[in-house]
Design an enzyme around this catalytic site. Structure first.
Site, short mmCIF file in Angstrom:
data_model
loop_
_atom_site.label_atom_id
_atom_site.label_comp_id
_atom_site.label_asym_id
_atom_site.label_seq_id
_atom_site.Cartn_x
_atom_site.Cartn_y
_atom_site.Cartn_z
N CYS A 247 0.82 -1.21 0.00
CA CYS A 247 0.00 0.00 0.00
C CYS A 247 0.85 1.26 0.00
O CYS A 247 0.46 2.30 -0.54
CB CYS A 247 -0.95 0.00 1.19
SG CYS A 247 -0.13 -0.19 2.79
N GLU B 10 -3.72 3.91 -8.47
CA GLU B 10 -2.93 2.85 -7.85
C GLU B 10 -3.04 1.56 -8.66
O GLU B 10 -4.13 1.08 -8.95
CB GLU B 10 -3.44 2.60 -6.43
CG GLU B 10 -2.62 1.58 -5.67
CD GLU B 10 -3.12 1.39 -4.24
OE1 GLU B 10 -2.28 1.21 -3.35
OE2 GLU B 10 -4.35 1.41 -4.03
#
Length: 503
Positions: free
Chosen positions: A301, A403
């Site tokens: 992440c 992302e």
């Protein structure tokens, strides 16, 4: 409910063990009420490892009620804080004793290398539980001076029944991040495993019981997010939701929790920048930059997936980064001692990376390296993607803003410090960031200006149980780890005492 079986498994590295396949509720492994199940797949071969039970609505209700009963029961509620800490220390010792087994399971189930799991994930998991074991009897309130006729004090109490939802990229580590502070503060837990990687958490259930935690204090559920997770988040007896995963899912959880004003903490996505100034120590900047995006298959992440390099050293950095990627990022199965990058965790994640390669090409960016599926196995199976590097990227491109969650990095240049900070902050995310410079004043100045919950100076991906972890903007709400992580699992009660004031 009937008990679920254990199945005997032999991992590709030869480790033999008994795998629980049920729902861990009230210290027992149970069959699903409606017969639902999910398969765990080895991403290196695309073959099934095991089938585990998936929680139905009835199973979620059963787990939450078990946790509620345990919360109010004397065996947990009246247990001293020091004794809670002792249980956590015992659990940490048991995890450490079984570290090779846990590393094997997470490598097999997730696709990460065995060495990565053993030398990083397991060290972190044990360290986090021990850290919070030490905090268990050090959570306390305060006395507050008011008047000579009144007395006030506060006490910290557990929030209650906590629903915890963990991701698949670090199964055991992420479980300990949530279990440690929640249990240290006296809460009870219903934790949902990631549907892609349930196996190590179920084995953890055997150790929870062995350590001596009372029935119902810790419960583990398997199942799909849009079924098991949704029911769990919405359950009226759940007092708090702690989630790690995608921003889109976090948004849905926040909406569901809002209906009953549940306490929430969310750790979500990121598109973390890494800034290389002209005075950076180049060899170190290249090595840390590579680790920051290519380790763990890029499935991090906080991955530093946007690299910003000063125009004076851009060409030098790019050449060395590409050379390091070529020489270091060996892609192979998770058991190879020289494997750096294993397979992506699932077919969906594998395809997502390849889709973004096509998006980048379509947007006009330059594919400087990789961007291809790899045939590591002779039969063509396996979810392998080559490490991918794009250059000539602009902030308007999707590959800059969105992302990818894979071994996929974009590299751009900047002219001065102001532009570097502006580019770094040009994102809806704000989880991590890195700054490489030998100028101490600039390091602190830029670190303060970057909109992120964490900034690394001359390193990347540093994480320590003692240091808070979390983001800003659309990267989440709240903090995990450190003393700050305890705040998510306690609530303050104020008590006013009349010492003689009369009306």
């Amino acid at each position: 409910m009937a008990s679920a079986p254990f199945i005997d498994l032999v991992a590709p590295n030869g480790v033999k063990y008994a795998q629980p396949t049920g729902l861990f509720i009230n210290n027992e492994f149970l069959l699903s009420a409606d017969g639902s199940s999910v398969d765990s797949i080895d991403p290196a071969t695309e073959e099934k490892i095991a089938t585990v039970q998936a929680a139905s609505v009835a199973d979620v209700d059963n787990a939450v009620k078990a946790a509620r009963k345990a919360l109010k029961g004397p065996s947990w509620k009246l247990l001293s804080a020091s004794d809670r800490g002792a249980l956590l220390y015992k659990l940490a010792d048991l995890i450490e004793e079984n570290r090779e087994l846990f590393a094997t399971i997470d490598a097999w189930d997730n696709g990460k290398t065995y060495l990565e799991a053993l030398e990083n994930d397991l060290v972190e998991a044990v360290g986090v539980i021990r850290y919070y074991a030490g905090w268990a009897d050090k959570v306390f309130g305060q006395t507050i001076s008011t008047t000579h006729q009144k007395f006030a004090y506060t006490i910290r109490q557990p929030v209650g029944v906590v629903a915890q939802i963990i991701p698949w990229n670090y199964p055991l580590s992420m479980a300990t991040w949530k279990l440690g502070p929640a249990l240290a503060c006296g809460n009870t837990v219903v934790l949902k495993t990631a549907e892609q990687t349930p196996l190590s958490i179920l084995v953890l259930g055997t150790l929870v019981k062995k350590a001596g935690f009372p029935p119902g204090v810790v419960n583990f559920l398997n199942g799909l997010g849009n079924v098991t997770g949704s029911v769990l988040v919405s359950h009226p007896l759940v007092d708090k939701v702690a989630f790690t995963g995608s921003t889109a899912t976090a948004s849905a959880i926040m909406g569901a929790a809002a209906k009953t004003l549940k306490n929430i903490s969310l750790e979500t996505g990121g598109k973390s920048p890494l800034i290389v100034f002209e005075d950076a120590e180049m060899e170190q900047a290249v090595k840390w930059s590579h680790l920051g995006i290519m380790s763990n298959q890029g499935q991090i992440c906080t991955a530093t997936s946007r690299i910003l390099v000063h125009e004076r050293v851009y060409d030098e950095f790019l050449a060395k980064f590409l050379e390091t990627t070529k020489s270091t990022s060996k892609v192979g199965n998770q058991w190879g001692k020289d494997t750096y990058q294993g397979p992506q965790v699932s077919k969906a994640q594998y395809q997502r990376v390849l889709d973004y390669v096509n998006i980048g090409k379509g947007e006009g960016a330059t594919l400087a390296f990789g961007g291809e599926p790899l045939n590591i196995n002779s039969n063509g199976k396996g979810l392998y993607v080559s490490p991918t590097v794009f250059t000539n990227v602009s902030p308007s491109m999707r590959i800059w803003q969105e992302e990818v969650f894979g071994p996929f990095v974009v590299i751009s240049k900047f002219a001065d410090e102001d532009q570097a900070v502006a580019l770094a902050n040009d994102t809806t995310y704000g989880l991590g960031a890195a700054v490489f410079t030998t100028n101490l004043e600039r390091a602190h100045r830029v670190a303060a200006e970057i909109e992120a919950g964490m900034v690394w100076v001359n390193s990347s991906q540093d994480c320590d149980p003692r240091v808070p972890f979390g983001g800003v903007k659309q990267s989440g709400i709240g903090r995990e780890l450190g003393e700050a992580g305890l705040e998510a699992y306690t609530q303050i009660k104020a008590i006013h005492v009349n010492m003689g004031n009369r009306l």
